[in-house]
Design a protein around this motif. Structure first.
Motif, PDB file in Angstrom:
ATOM      1  N   SER A  57      32.553  50.078  32.739  1.00  0.00           N
ATOM      2  CA  SER A  57      31.476  50.491  33.189  1.00  0.00           C
ATOM      3  C   SER A  57      30.434  51.605  32.366  1.00  0.00           C
ATOM      4  CB  SER A  57      31.588  51.616  34.595  1.00  0.00           C
ATOM      5  OG  SER A  57      32.540  52.612  34.366  1.00  0.00           O
ATOM      6  N   THR A 111      41.583  41.515  36.371  1.00  0.00           N
ATOM      7  CA  THR A 111      41.291  42.671  36.267  1.00  0.00           C
ATOM      8  C   THR A 111      41.665  42.986  34.602  1.00  0.00           C
ATOM      9  OG1 THR A 111      40.699  44.443  37.691  1.00  0.00           O
ATOM     10  CG2 THR A 111      43.206  43.755  36.901  1.00  0.00           C
ATOM     11  N   ILE A 158      38.089  48.789  34.055  1.00  0.00           N
ATOM     12  CA  ILE A 158      36.861  48.746  34.728  1.00  0.00           C
ATOM     13  C   ILE A 158      36.009  50.337  34.666  1.00  0.00           C
ATOM     14  CG2 ILE A 158      35.614  49.338  37.475  1.00  0.00           C
ATOM     15  CD1 ILE A 158      36.832  46.485  36.489  1.00  0.00           C
ATOM     16  N   LYS A 159      37.211  51.128  34.224  1.00  0.00           N
ATOM     17  CA  LYS A 159      36.535  52.668  33.421  1.00  0.00           C
ATOM     18  C   LYS A 159      35.470  52.042  32.009  1.00  0.00           C
ATOM     19  CE  LYS A 159      37.234  57.382  33.535  1.00  0.00           C
ATOM     20  NZ  LYS A 159      38.998  58.259  33.517  1.00  0.00           N
ATOM     21  N   SER A 201      26.346  45.218  36.963  1.00  0.00           N
ATOM     22  CA  SER A 201      26.991  44.231  38.405  1.00  0.00           C
ATOM     23  C   SER A 201      26.303  43.684  39.189  1.00  0.00           C
ATOM     24  CB  SER A 201      26.943  45.863  38.837  1.00  0.00           C
ATOM     25  OG  SER A 201      27.013  45.264  40.685  1.00  0.00           O
ATOM     26  N   GLU A 232      33.897  40.416  42.138  1.00  0.00           N
ATOM     27  CA  GLU A 232      34.613  41.599  42.262  1.00  0.00           C
ATOM     28  C   GLU A 232      34.283  42.490  41.454  1.00  0.00           C
ATOM     29  OE1 GLU A 232      39.155  40.952  42.252  1.00  0.00           O
ATOM     30  OE2 GLU A 232      38.733  41.080  44.624  1.00  0.00           O
ATOM     31  N   LEU A 233      34.039  42.063  40.452  1.00  0.00           N
ATOM     32  CA  LEU A 233      33.394  43.340  39.231  1.00  0.00           C
ATOM     33  C   LEU A 233      32.256  43.410  39.324  1.00  0.00           C
ATOM     34  CD1 LEU A 233      34.132  41.768  35.404  1.00  0.00           C
ATOM     35  CD2 LEU A 233      35.648  43.678  36.958  1.00  0.00           C
ATOM     36  N   SER A 240      30.653  44.075  42.615  1.00  0.00           N
ATOM     37  CA  SER A 240      31.216  45.068  43.627  1.00  0.00           C
ATOM     38  C   SER A 240      31.633  46.954  42.784  1.00  0.00           C
ATOM     39  CB  SER A 240      31.900  44.763  44.833  1.00  0.00           C
ATOM     40  OG  SER A 240      33.072  44.760  45.170  1.00  0.00           O
ATOM     41  N   GLU A 241      32.744  46.406  41.916  1.00  0.00           N
ATOM     42  CA  GLU A 241      33.227  47.629  41.938  1.00  0.00           C
ATOM     43  C   GLU A 241      32.344  48.432  40.818  1.00  0.00           C
ATOM     44  OE1 GLU A 241      37.630  46.911  40.809  1.00  0.00           O
ATOM     45  OE2 GLU A 241      36.695  45.287  40.152  1.00  0.00           O
ATOM     46  N   LYS A 243      29.107  48.909  40.934  1.00  0.00           N
ATOM     47  CA  LYS A 243      27.790  48.370  41.332  1.00  0.00           C
ATOM     48  C   LYS A 243      27.240  50.489  41.619  1.00  0.00           C
ATOM     49  CE  LYS A 243      26.113  47.119  45.453  1.00  0.00           C
ATOM     50  NZ  LYS A 243      25.225  46.045  45.575  1.00  0.00           N
TER      51      LYS A 243
END
Ligand SMILES: [Fe+2]
Ligand SMILES: [Fe+2]
Length: 344
Positions: free
Chosen positions: A33, A26, A29-30, A114, A101-102, A104-105, A107
């Protein structure tokens, strides 16, 4: 290669369960995104449109070439082919879970990324499932306990490390698949199992994944612009290409089974990948100027000296002291490469 019998093995009865160990990764994610996909909208639109076309949708069909027993492959050849299938099965499952997973995270926060990750997870699931079935041909049933989230241990990779390593793994695997495919087209006598005939489509899939990551790299200023970006990129290229080259010793028998010389194969793969990535990265390596492979051979000698020390009967402290000069030389070589290997 002669056929022994024209029946499918009864996998329910004969299959031995084996542990498949994908890596779970992982990242920030922030940060991912917040990727501004509008600045390189063209690159993203093309990459996603190509993924949506799903060119290889009908390619992974187990046709009549698989309709036989593979029990005639025995001994070391069987062990090697199982090792290859297990290795790639784990890698494909790892990619499948990561991208799923990425997707969905991201989305709610970044629909472009996504979508891309969702389409790539579709491909990786297809690849993993094809390898899963191939293992059953050898009476090996991959244990899929890792599909339950609570059984996974995640490794957090800092953002740039994550992007560069995933991008390069897509480009390297694409090159791996097409090189083997083309080699076996020229030397079909080494094609001992039909999966290699699917490697062209496979390579194209991985290349499309590389294009998607290429668009992310271009739109992330800290990865694509300025002196710092060039230095970071060069560092990762050195690290990942070195690690790839060092693998040739452990995969020499496997590649010899397919009629390839491992060292030549890895050198040519790294050269091809380095050429193909210049369209996405701020810098690539100059292997001639830096005497890249010669320097890595020096590292390999020191790695092997350390391995000898590891298996000696000395106490841990003495072993550690004896290993210091070898580690120092490896570090010096890497620094030398970092200074010398830039092309632009
Ligand atoms: Fe894949
Ligand atoms: Fe991929």
């Amino acid at each position: 290669m002669g056929y022994v019998e024209n029946t499918q093995p009864n996998t329910e009865v004969l299959a031995k369960e084996t542990l498949i160990c994908p890596g779970f990764y992982t990242t920030n994610i922030k940060k991912l995104s917040s990727t501004d996909t509008s600045s390189f909208q063209g690159a993203f639109s093309t990459a996603i449109a190509n993924l949506k076309k799903d060119y290889t949708k009908d390619k992974y069909i187990r046709d009549e070439r698989f309709e036989q027993s593979w029990d005639h492959i025995q001994g070391e050849a069987r062990e090697l082919i199982i090792k290859l299938l297990e290795m790639y099965c784990a890698a494909e499952y790892s990619g499948f879970i990561l991208y799923k997973e990425l997707s969905s995270e991201l989305k709610e926060t970044n629909s472009v990324l996504s979508d891309g990750f969702s389409l790539m997870s579709r491909d990786e699931a297809r690849h993993a499932s094809f390898l899963n079935k191939a293992l059953l041909d050898f009476h090996i049933k991959p244990g899929l306990g890792f599909l339950e989230k609570e059984h996974r241990k995640y490794i957090f990779l800092p953002f740039s490390w994550f992007i560069y390593s995933t991008y390069l793994s897509e480009r390297i695997s694409s090159c791996y698949y097409i090189t083997i495919f083309e080699h076996l087209e020229s030397y079909p006598e080494y094609s001992i199992y039909p999966i290699f005939g699917f490697y062209k489509s496979w390579s194209e899939d991985e290349n499309r994944h590389g294009d998607f990551f290429g668009a992310i790299i271009k739109s992330e200023l800290q990865l694509s612009n300025g002196l710092k970006a060039k230095l970071v990129c060069k560092f990762f290229l050195l690290l990942i290409f070195s690690m790839t080259y060092f693998k040739y010793k452990s995969n020499d028998k496997l590649l010899a089974l397919l009629g390839l010389d491992a060292q030549e194969y890895y050198v040519s793969t790294i050269r091809k990948v380095n050429k193909s990535i210049s369209k996405d990265l701020p810098v690539v390596l100059d292997f001639e100027k830096s005497q890249f492979f010669e320097e890595l051979d020096i590292c390999l000698l020191h790695i092997s000296e350390n391995e000898k020390i590891n298996i000696s009967n000395q106490n841990a402290l003495l072993k550690w002291i004896r290993k210091i000069p070898h580690y120092s030389t490896i570090l010096l070589v890497m620094l030398r490469l970092l200074i010398r290997s830039q092309t632009n």
